[in-house]
Scaffold this active site. Structure first.
Site, PDB file in Angstrom:
ATOM      1  CG  ASP A  21      -0.263  -0.030   2.539  1.00  0.00           C
ATOM      2  OD1 ASP A  21       0.950   0.276   2.610  1.00  0.00           O
ATOM      3  OD2 ASP A  21      -0.930  -0.357   3.544  1.00  0.00           O
ATOM      4  CB  ALA A  22       0.105   4.851   0.180  1.00  0.00           C
TER       5      ALA A  22
END
Length: 137
Positions: A21-22
Site C-alpha cells: 500500500d502507500a
C-alpha cells in the site's frame, strides 16, 4: 495423515512496490496471491501445472479459506511461503500455508482446494495420476 507428513515445500519471494500500500506494507490480499503462487509451484514440483490439468478437464479452485494475519511484511522484505498438504479427500485437498520473514511468522492460512470438472463445473474425484503423485511426494 502420516503419508502426507513430508509433503511440503517453501517458495522464496521478495516484496515489490506493487505488493504494498502507500505506506510500504503488504496489502492483505497479496498474501493470498503469494500462497496461490506457492501452491502452483508446489504442483510444478510434482511435474504438473494448471494448464495441463485444465487441458485434461480438471480445474482446482479455492473452496474455503481461513487466514490469520500476525505481523506485516514490508517493501523489499525477503519472504518464504511454506506449503504443506494436511488432508486429501475424494475431491478436496487441505493445505496449511505460512508466510515467513526469517524466523518470524507473518501470516498463516488453511486453504481447502476443490477439484472440479471443467466441462460441468461440478466437483469430481482427483484424477488418479494427480492423486498418486501427491501421495507419493
Amino acid at each position: 495423515m502420516s503419508e502426507l507428513a513430508n509433503n511440503s515445500d517453501r517458495l522464496p519471494l521478495r516484496v515489490y512496490m506493487e505488493d504494498t500500500d502507500a505506506g510500504g506494507i503488504v496489502y492483505y490480499v497479496n498474501y493470498l496471491k503469494f500462497m496461490e503462487r506457492a501452491r502452483s509451484e508446489w504442483l510444478r514440483q510434482l511435474d504438473l501445472n494448471q494448464q495441463t490439468l485444465l487441458d485434461e478437464g480438471t480445474q482446482l479452485v479455492v473452496y474455503r479459506l481461513a487466514c490469520h494475519y500476525a505481523k506485516p511484511a514490508c517493501l523489499d522484505d525477503m519472504l518464504e511461503i511454506s506449503t504443506h498438504v494436511t488432508d486429501i479427500g475424494r475431491c478436496r485437498m487441505t493445505f496449511e500455508q505460512q508466510v515467513w520473514r526469517d524466523e518470524e511468522l507473518l501470516c498463516s492460512a488453511t486453504v481447502e482446494i476443490a477439484c472440479l470438472s471443467v466441462e460441468r463445473m461440478r466437483p469430481k474425484a482427483w484424477p488418479e495420476s494427480l492423486n498418486s503423485l501427491i501421495r507419493a511426494s
